[in-house]
Design a protein around this motif. Structure first.
Motif, PDB file in Angstrom:
ATOM      1  N   PHE A  71     -33.105  -4.300  -3.872  1.00 52.74           N
ATOM      2  CA  PHE A  71     -34.046  -4.976  -2.976  1.00 52.74           C
ATOM      3  C   PHE A  71     -34.388  -6.407  -3.409  1.00 52.74           C
ATOM      4  O   PHE A  71     -35.136  -7.086  -2.723  1.00 52.74           O
ATOM      5  CB  PHE A  71     -35.340  -4.157  -2.880  1.00 52.74           C
ATOM      6  CG  PHE A  71     -35.156  -2.809  -2.252  1.00 52.74           C
ATOM      7  CD1 PHE A  71     -34.963  -2.680  -0.888  1.00 52.74           C
ATOM      8  CD2 PHE A  71     -35.162  -1.663  -3.031  1.00 52.74           C
ATOM      9  CE1 PHE A  71     -34.791  -1.427  -0.304  1.00 52.74           C
ATOM     10  CE2 PHE A  71     -34.994  -0.405  -2.463  1.00 52.74           C
ATOM     11  CZ  PHE A  71     -34.800  -0.295  -1.099  1.00 52.74           C
ATOM     12  N   GLY A  72     -33.872  -6.838  -4.551  1.00 52.82           N
ATOM     13  CA  GLY A  72     -34.162  -8.195  -5.009  1.00 52.82           C
ATOM     14  C   GLY A  72     -35.572  -8.369  -5.529  1.00 52.82           C
ATOM     15  O   GLY A  72     -36.110  -9.481  -5.518  1.00 52.82           O
ATOM     16  N   ALA A  73     -36.190  -7.282  -6.003  1.00 52.88           N
ATOM     17  CA  ALA A  73     -37.558  -7.364  -6.523  1.00 52.88           C
ATOM     18  C   ALA A  73     -37.558  -7.985  -7.916  1.00 52.88           C
ATOM     19  O   ALA A  73     -36.546  -7.991  -8.612  1.00 52.88           O
ATOM     20  CB  ALA A  73     -38.172  -5.963  -6.574  1.00 52.88           C
ATOM     21  N   GLY A  74     -38.730  -8.492  -8.327  1.00 51.41           N
ATOM     22  CA  GLY A  74     -38.836  -9.149  -9.623  1.00 51.41           C
ATOM     23  C   GLY A  74     -38.763  -8.186 -10.791  1.00 51.41           C
ATOM     24  O   GLY A  74     -38.026  -8.383 -11.743  1.00 51.41           O
ATOM     25  N   GLY A  75     -39.534  -7.112 -10.726  1.00 57.91           N
ATOM     26  CA  GLY A  75     -39.482  -6.106 -11.767  1.00 57.91           C
ATOM     27  C   GLY A  75     -40.254  -6.458 -13.018  1.00 57.91           C
ATOM     28  O   GLY A  75     -40.875  -7.517 -13.146  1.00 57.91           O
ATOM     29  N   ALA A  76     -40.207  -5.523 -13.985  1.00 56.78           N
ATOM     30  CA  ALA A  76     -40.999  -5.624 -15.201  1.00 56.78           C
ATOM     31  C   ALA A  76     -40.563  -6.787 -16.082  1.00 56.78           C
ATOM     32  O   ALA A  76     -41.391  -7.406 -16.758  1.00 56.78           O
ATOM     33  CB  ALA A  76     -40.903  -4.310 -15.980  1.00 56.78           C
ATOM     34  N   ARG A  77     -39.276  -7.100 -16.103  1.00 56.58           N
ATOM     35  CA  ARG A  77     -38.805  -8.193 -16.961  1.00 56.58           C
ATOM     36  C   ARG A  77     -39.427  -9.525 -16.569  1.00 56.58           C
ATOM     37  O   ARG A  77     -39.851 -10.302 -17.428  1.00 56.58           O
ATOM     38  CB  ARG A  77     -37.286  -8.308 -16.860  1.00 56.58           C
ATOM     39  CG  ARG A  77     -36.515  -7.234 -17.563  1.00 56.58           C
ATOM     40  CD  ARG A  77     -35.074  -7.664 -17.565  1.00 56.58           C
ATOM     41  NE  ARG A  77     -34.217  -6.575 -17.958  1.00 56.58           N
ATOM     42  CZ  ARG A  77     -33.045  -6.771 -18.527  1.00 56.58           C
ATOM     43  NH1 ARG A  77     -32.631  -7.990 -18.758  1.00 56.58           N
ATOM     44  NH2 ARG A  77     -32.281  -5.747 -18.851  1.00 56.58           N
ATOM     45  N   LEU A  78     -39.428  -9.782 -15.276  1.00 55.26           N
ATOM     46  CA  LEU A  78     -39.988 -11.050 -14.822  1.00 55.26           C
ATOM     47  C   LEU A  78     -41.475 -11.115 -15.127  1.00 55.26           C
ATOM     48  O   LEU A  78     -41.999 -12.157 -15.537  1.00 55.26           O
ATOM     49  CB  LEU A  78     -39.728 -11.227 -13.330  1.00 55.26           C
ATOM     50  CG  LEU A  78     -39.947 -12.631 -12.760  1.00 55.26           C
ATOM     51  CD1 LEU A  78     -39.072 -13.649 -13.470  1.00 55.26           C
ATOM     52  CD2 LEU A  78     -39.667 -12.643 -11.263  1.00 55.26           C
ATOM     53  N   GLN A  79     -42.185  -9.997 -14.925  1.00 55.15           N
ATOM     54  CA  GLN A  79     -43.601  -9.930 -15.278  1.00 55.15           C
ATOM     55  C   GLN A  79     -43.807 -10.318 -16.739  1.00 55.15           C
ATOM     56  O   GLN A  79     -44.674 -11.133 -17.070  1.00 55.15           O
ATOM     57  CB  GLN A  79     -44.125  -8.500 -15.060  1.00 55.15           C
ATOM     58  CG  GLN A  79     -44.604  -8.201 -13.663  1.00 55.15           C
ATOM     59  CD  GLN A  79     -45.977  -8.798 -13.391  1.00 55.15           C
ATOM     60  OE1 GLN A  79     -46.831  -8.889 -14.267  1.00 55.15           O
ATOM     61  NE2 GLN A  79     -46.183  -9.205 -12.157  1.00 55.15           N
ATOM     62  N   ALA A  80     -43.017  -9.721 -17.620  1.00 57.08           N
ATOM     63  CA  ALA A  80     -43.181  -9.964 -19.051  1.00 57.08           C
ATOM     64  C   ALA A  80     -42.835 -11.402 -19.418  1.00 57.08           C
ATOM     65  O   ALA A  80     -43.565 -12.065 -20.164  1.00 57.08           O
ATOM     66  CB  ALA A  80     -42.313  -8.987 -19.839  1.00 57.08           C
ATOM     67  N   ALA A  81     -41.705 -11.884 -18.909  1.00 57.82           N
ATOM     68  CA  ALA A  81     -41.269 -13.235 -19.257  1.00 57.82           C
ATOM     69  C   ALA A  81     -42.278 -14.286 -18.820  1.00 57.82           C
ATOM     70  O   ALA A  81     -42.422 -15.340 -19.457  1.00 57.82           O
ATOM     71  CB  ALA A  81     -39.904 -13.518 -18.627  1.00 57.82           C
ATOM     72  N   ARG A  82     -43.003 -14.004 -17.730  1.00 58.28           N
ATOM     73  CA  ARG A  82     -44.010 -14.950 -17.233  1.00 58.28           C
ATOM     74  C   ARG A  82     -45.391 -14.732 -17.851  1.00 58.28           C
ATOM     75  O   ARG A  82     -46.351 -15.392 -17.463  1.00 58.28           O
ATOM     76  CB  ARG A  82     -44.110 -14.828 -15.712  1.00 58.28           C
ATOM     77  CG  ARG A  82     -42.870 -15.345 -14.984  1.00 58.28           C
ATOM     78  CD  ARG A  82     -43.010 -15.194 -13.466  1.00 58.28           C
ATOM     79  NE  ARG A  82     -41.891 -15.802 -12.762  1.00 58.28           N
ATOM     80  CZ  ARG A  82     -41.721 -15.741 -11.441  1.00 58.28           C
ATOM     81  NH1 ARG A  82     -42.606 -15.090 -10.686  1.00 58.28           N
ATOM     82  NH2 ARG A  82     -40.672 -16.320 -10.877  1.00 58.28           N
ATOM     83  N   GLY A  83     -45.481 -13.784 -18.779  1.00 55.25           N
ATOM     84  CA  GLY A  83     -46.767 -13.567 -19.451  1.00 55.25           C
ATOM     85  C   GLY A  83     -47.679 -12.593 -18.733  1.00 55.25           C
ATOM     86  O   GLY A  83     -48.899 -12.665 -18.873  1.00 55.25           O
TER      87      GLY A  83
END
Length: 295
Positions: free
Chosen positions: A171-183
């Protein structure tokens, strides 16, 4: 035995010279375990396991989550120490994989805390780095994660058997990795403000404040767990229902509990479970405890 006592029992640092540091880091890890227990001790959380019921799940209950939290406790402590020692992302990943193996052994193969091991584990490492003086003590934990490990988080190996990663790719969602990388912006911009708002709306009712934070996270998050279970329609339904609860006054409305229970029942009927919001609720509670941002 409490989570803190269980963690202390596993301490392996008899040296008197290291005792103060070990005790400080142990307290951080014990706080993380307590936050996992607070998350499962919150009800009603739409579709999620709690001390009251199993939500949309047939294969797990609160006891499963408690066993899982106890199993990963020493690994959260190891992540705190790794952060204090200045370890790179590769070492954190190894500890995380060990924690996941311990979780699966304790739950007969059920994934209870994979997302929390990742997100809360990184926050534990950040708290260790901050406690050791490797970063400024005023720097928010999310910013520590982004600064120290953000690039490596995004560049790490893909978990091919993760439902969340499968939904993210589909679905092209951001997911947990993007959350973490952005703080962890959802913790700071959604979870913490909602926790404070809930505490003001329902004075003296800490569980209600946690419910408020959970609903706010569901409403805001592009939860890959919801995408996996219900597709885009399920995600949209979940976010709309949670937002309607908040728009009606959240836990400040007179009949908030009945309203929240009705939404919980609707999620169960659709087999929806916003596991990402549950993980972020535990992270929100941990950040609130470590940064003294709770009311």
């Amino acid at each position: 035995m409490t989570a803190a006592r269980a963690l202390d029992a596993r301490q392996a640092h008899p040296s008197q010279a290291r005792a103060p540091r070990s005790l400080d880091l142990g307290a951080i890890a014990a706080s993380a375990v307590d936050c996992l227990l607070l998350e499962v001790g919150t009800w009603p959380k739409p579709g999620l396991v709690s001390h009251v019921d199993s939500g949309s799940h047939d294969d797990m209950d609160a006891g499963t989550f408690r066993a899982s939290a106890a199993a990963i406790a020493p690994y959260l402590h190891a992540l705190v120490e790794a952060g204090a020692d200045g370890c790179a992302m590769g070492r954190l990943r190894v500890i995380g994989l060990e924690a996941e193996a311990a979780m699966l052994a304790a739950t007969a193969g059920i994934n209870t805390h994979r997302g929390a091991i990742f997100g809360l584990g990184l926050l534990c490492a950040a708290a260790g780095a901050r406690a050791s003086g490797r970063v400024a003590p005023s720097l928010p934990l999310g910013a520590v994660v982004s600064r120290l490990w953000g690039r490596d988080i995004l560049g790490g190996p893909v978990l091919l058997h993760s439902h969340g990663d499968a939904a993210r790719r589909r679905f092209g969602a951001g997911g947990a990795r993007l959350q973490a990388a952005r703080g962890f912006p959802s913790v700071y911009e959604v979870g913490l403000p909602a926790l404070r708002r809930g505490a003001l709306a329902a004075p003296g009712n800490a569980e209600a404040a946690r419910v408020e934070a959970c609903f706010a996270l569901i409403a805001a998050l592009e939860d890959t767990n919801l995408l996996h279970r219900g597709g885009l329609a399920g995600l949209r339904f979940a976010r709309r229902a949670a937002q309607n609860f908040l728009d009606a006054g959240g836990v400040g409305q007179r009949d908030w509990l009945a309203h929240a229970r009705a939404i919980h029942a609707a999620f169960i009927a659709r087999r929806l479970s916003p596991g990402g919001a549950a993980d972020l609720l535990a992270m929100t509670l941990f950040v609130a405890a470590q940064e003294r941002t709770s009311p």
